[in-house]
Design a protein around this motif. Structure first.
Motif, PDB file in Angstrom:
ATOM      1  N   LEU A   9       0.788  -0.516  -2.773  1.00 26.67           N
ATOM      2  CA  LEU A   9       1.911  -1.372  -2.919  1.00 26.67           C
ATOM      3  C   LEU A   9       1.545  -2.715  -2.270  1.00 26.67           C
ATOM      4  O   LEU A   9       1.045  -2.994  -1.070  1.00 26.67           O
ATOM      5  CB  LEU A   9       3.077  -1.011  -1.889  1.00 26.67           C
ATOM      6  CG  LEU A   9       4.319  -1.607  -2.157  1.00 26.67           C
ATOM      7  CD1 LEU A   9       5.643  -0.760  -1.741  1.00 26.67           C
ATOM      8  CD2 LEU A   9       4.533  -2.789  -1.243  1.00 26.67           C
TER       9      LEU A   9
ATOM     10  N   VAL B 220       2.566  -6.523  -1.317  1.00 24.87           N
ATOM     11  CA  VAL B 220       3.616  -7.388  -1.016  1.00 24.87           C
ATOM     12  C   VAL B 220       3.164  -8.910  -1.651  1.00 24.87           C
ATOM     13  O   VAL B 220       2.455  -9.517  -1.080  1.00 24.87           O
ATOM     14  CB  VAL B 220       3.873  -7.454   0.525  1.00 24.87           C
ATOM     15  CG1 VAL B 220       5.006  -8.351   0.556  1.00 24.87           C
ATOM     16  CG2 VAL B 220       4.284  -6.131   0.774  1.00 24.87           C
TER      17      VAL B 220
ATOM     18  N   HIS C 153      10.954  -6.023   5.882  1.00 25.07           N
ATOM     19  CA  HIS C 153      10.238  -4.854   6.133  1.00 25.07           C
ATOM     20  C   HIS C 153      10.923  -3.566   5.687  1.00 25.07           C
ATOM     21  O   HIS C 153      10.308  -2.520   5.277  1.00 25.07           O
ATOM     22  CB  HIS C 153      10.034  -4.791   7.877  1.00 25.07           C
ATOM     23  CG  HIS C 153      11.281  -4.218   8.572  1.00 25.07           C
ATOM     24  ND1 HIS C 153      11.796  -5.021   8.981  1.00 25.07           N
ATOM     25  CD2 HIS C 153      11.219  -3.036   9.421  1.00 25.07           C
ATOM     26  CE1 HIS C 153      12.693  -4.202   9.783  1.00 25.07           C
ATOM     27  NE2 HIS C 153      12.212  -3.093   9.887  1.00 25.07           N
TER      28      HIS C 153
ATOM     29  N   ILE D 107      10.041  -3.100   1.772  1.00 28.23           N
ATOM     30  CA  ILE D 107       8.816  -2.717   1.895  1.00 28.23           C
ATOM     31  C   ILE D 107       8.553  -1.245   1.667  1.00 28.23           C
ATOM     32  O   ILE D 107       8.285  -0.466   0.928  1.00 28.23           O
ATOM     33  CB  ILE D 107       7.748  -3.274   2.776  1.00 28.23           C
ATOM     34  CG1 ILE D 107       7.681  -4.984   2.199  1.00 28.23           C
ATOM     35  CG2 ILE D 107       6.265  -2.730   2.639  1.00 28.23           C
ATOM     36  CD1 ILE D 107       6.992  -5.730   3.390  1.00 28.23           C
TER      37      ILE D 107
ATOM     38  N   GLN E 136       8.128   1.413  -0.834  1.00 27.12           N
ATOM     39  CA  GLN E 136       6.743   2.596  -0.762  1.00 27.12           C
ATOM     40  C   GLN E 136       7.351   3.904  -0.932  1.00 27.12           C
ATOM     41  O   GLN E 136       6.205   4.579  -1.560  1.00 27.12           O
ATOM     42  CB  GLN E 136       6.195   2.070   0.720  1.00 27.12           C
ATOM     43  CG  GLN E 136       5.049   3.064   1.082  1.00 27.12           C
ATOM     44  CD  GLN E 136       5.477   4.320   1.932  1.00 27.12           C
ATOM     45  OE1 GLN E 136       6.278   4.520   2.476  1.00 27.12           O
ATOM     46  NE2 GLN E 136       4.658   5.442   1.303  1.00 27.12           N
TER      47      GLN E 136
ATOM     48  N   CYS F 284       3.518   5.005  -2.915  1.00 25.86           N
ATOM     49  CA  CYS F 284       2.297   4.216  -2.626  1.00 25.86           C
ATOM     50  C   CYS F 284       1.601   4.823  -1.314  1.00 25.86           C
ATOM     51  O   CYS F 284       2.317   4.992  -0.332  1.00 25.86           O
ATOM     52  CB  CYS F 284       2.458   2.831  -2.564  1.00 25.86           C
ATOM     53  SG  CYS F 284       3.111   2.081  -4.160  1.00 25.86           S
TER      54      CYS F 284
ATOM     55  N   VAL G  61       0.197   0.176   1.743  1.00 24.95           N
ATOM     56  CA  VAL G  61       0.688  -0.981   1.597  1.00 24.95           C
ATOM     57  C   VAL G  61      -0.184  -2.336   2.236  1.00 24.95           C
ATOM     58  O   VAL G  61      -0.851  -2.189   3.431  1.00 24.95           O
ATOM     59  CB  VAL G  61       2.029  -1.119   2.695  1.00 24.95           C
ATOM     60  CG1 VAL G  61       2.779  -2.377   2.951  1.00 24.95           C
ATOM     61  CG2 VAL G  61       3.121  -0.014   2.546  1.00 24.95           C
TER      62      VAL G  61
ATOM     63  N   LYS H  60      -0.220  -6.286   2.635  1.00 24.54           N
ATOM     64  CA  LYS H  60       0.440  -7.790   3.034  1.00 24.54           C
ATOM     65  C   LYS H  60      -0.478  -8.503   3.499  1.00 24.54           C
ATOM     66  O   LYS H  60      -1.018  -8.140   4.536  1.00 24.54           O
ATOM     67  CB  LYS H  60       1.835  -7.137   3.678  1.00 24.54           C
ATOM     68  CG  LYS H  60       2.573  -8.441   4.139  1.00 24.54           C
ATOM     69  CD  LYS H  60       3.817  -7.674   5.232  1.00 24.54           C
ATOM     70  CE  LYS H  60       4.796  -9.174   5.180  1.00 24.54           C
ATOM     71  NZ  LYS H  60       4.135 -10.254   5.914  1.00 24.54           N
TER      72      LYS H  60
ATOM     73  N   LEU I  92       7.169  -3.742  10.518  1.00 22.65           N
ATOM     74  CA  LEU I  92       6.511  -3.068   9.547  1.00 22.65           C
ATOM     75  C   LEU I  92       5.365  -2.000  10.113  1.00 22.65           C
ATOM     76  O   LEU I  92       5.391  -0.858   9.697  1.00 22.65           O
ATOM     77  CB  LEU I  92       5.756  -3.775   8.512  1.00 22.65           C
ATOM     78  CG  LEU I  92       4.962  -3.265   7.261  1.00 22.65           C
ATOM     79  CD1 LEU I  92       6.142  -2.761   6.496  1.00 22.65           C
ATOM     80  CD2 LEU I  92       4.396  -4.445   6.443  1.00 22.65           C
TER      81      LEU I  92
ATOM     82  N   CYS J 247       6.833   1.940   9.135  1.00 24.63           N
ATOM     83  CA  CYS J 247       6.022   2.197   7.930  1.00 24.63           C
ATOM     84  C   CYS J 247       5.541   3.436   8.004  1.00 24.63           C
ATOM     85  O   CYS J 247       4.683   3.506   8.947  1.00 24.63           O
ATOM     86  CB  CYS J 247       5.307   1.085   7.303  1.00 24.63           C
ATOM     87  SG  CYS J 247       4.634   1.518   5.733  1.00 24.63           S
TER      88      CYS J 247
ATOM     89  N   THR K  93       3.120   4.966   6.047  1.00 26.69           N
ATOM     90  CA  THR K  93       1.949   4.931   5.416  1.00 26.69           C
ATOM     91  C   THR K  93       1.335   3.926   6.077  1.00 26.69           C
ATOM     92  O   THR K  93       1.600   2.801   6.646  1.00 26.69           O
ATOM     93  CB  THR K  93       2.194   4.616   3.798  1.00 26.69           C
ATOM     94  OG1 THR K  93       0.956   5.081   3.189  1.00 26.69           O
ATOM     95  CG2 THR K  93       2.205   2.992   3.762  1.00 26.69           C
TER      96      THR K  93
ATOM     97  N   VAL L  51      -0.919   0.626   6.811  1.00 21.71           N
ATOM     98  CA  VAL L  51      -0.597  -0.903   6.399  1.00 21.71           C
ATOM     99  C   VAL L  51      -1.833  -1.619   6.494  1.00 21.71           C
ATOM    100  O   VAL L  51      -2.691  -1.642   7.468  1.00 21.71           O
ATOM    101  CB  VAL L  51       0.450  -1.395   7.153  1.00 21.71           C
ATOM    102  CG1 VAL L  51       0.668  -3.002   6.861  1.00 21.71           C
ATOM    103  CG2 VAL L  51       1.888  -0.612   7.192  1.00 21.71           C
TER     104      VAL L  51
END
Length: 284
Positions: free
Chosen positions: A8, A10, A75, A78, A82, A87, A90, A92, A112, A116, A118, A120
């Protein structure tokens, strides 16, 4: 990193250049991963930009989808996207916030990192990763089961990136100065804490097959030590774990990952322990 099938990315239209997209293309080219472009904006229509980017990437041979969406804030947008797209990473671009803004408001990138599920990747530079140093930041002083599991995740990802980019993995760990130090000018005597830390470091190196040349143990605050070693090695990416603190504990204590992202000149890949990943997925 080879096992990640979808990235993913951004896209932030207000930025003059998308570092995140450049890095995503580099990763996707090496890993054959799919690119999903996301613009989070509820006020302006960016379909023309997404179409241009998508068509250009398809022409270059990438697998691409794109979407503009908005869920309360950036955030959250996103994270929801995701989860919808499945995904595995991420990506970014990270832009430093002012000190005053960080005092008054929690930066979006911190939120984030905390929420998140996953991994990052915060991109700070367009410098290629190929043949570079990958720096894995760990805490060898914490040898409990949870920390060792997180350490394994960090080292495994570090090795994967190094393999993918033909780079070299190095490891850094900071330890605080012992409360009481017994030192003699002629006959230095390590404290029990220092001896224990060295023993833990050697065991860590044995377990993960890290040579002395690639193991960097320094005394001092973790955020400072990680920054110093990353700069000395000219690391292209630093891999770090976070416990994803939220609420009051995060405000009072903070996370090394959050503190260090504004100090590093390299990209930063942030990972979480499996139990926290599952907890965050349930919240989403």
């Amino acid at each position: 990193m080879q096992t990640i099938r979808s990235l993913l990315v951004v896209i932030e239209p207000h930025l003059m250049e998308s570092f995140a997209l450049k890095r995503a293309k580099e990763i996707a080219k090496a890993s054959k991963a799919h690119l999903h472009l996301l613009i989070g904006d509820k006020e302006h229509d960016h379909s023309a930009l997404l179409n241009v980017l998508t068509n250009s990437l398809i022409t270059e041979g990438y697998s691409v989808t794109s979407r503009q969406a908005w869920h309360d804030n950036l955030h959250t947008t996103i994270i929801k996207e995701q989860q919808i797209e499945g995904c595995g990473l991420v990506i970014k671009q990270h832009v430093d916030d002012s000190i005053l803004k960080k005092i008054l408001l929690t930066p979006d990138d911190w939120k984030l990192l905390r929420d998140c599920p996953t991994p990052v990747l915060l991109v700070r530079t367009t410098k290629p990763w190929s043949n570079g140093v990958v720096l894995a930041a760990v805490d060898v002083g914490n040898g409990d089961e949870d920390h060792m599991a997180l350490h394994k995740t960090i080292i495994d990802q570090g090795f994967r990136i190094a393999s993918l980019t033909h780079g070299e993995l190095h490891v850094v760990s900071a330890h605080p100065a012992p409360t009481l130090a017994v030192m003699d000018a002629a006959y230095p005597i390590d404290t029990e804490y220092e001896a224990s830390f060295r023993a833990a470091s050697k065991e860590f190196q044995r377990r993960f097959e890290i040579s002395d040349e690639r193991m960097h143990i320094k005394e001092g605050p973790a955020d400072i030590i990680i920054q110093q070693v990353a700069r000395k090695l000219d690391a292209v990416v630093t891999v770090i774990g976070t416990v994803a603190r939220t609420g009051l504990s995060a405000a009072l204590i903070g996370n090394t990952a959050e503190i260090v992202i504004d100090k590093l000149e390299s990209d930063v890949l942030v990972l979480k322990p499996e139990d926290i990943v599952k907890e965050l997925e349930q919240k989403v």
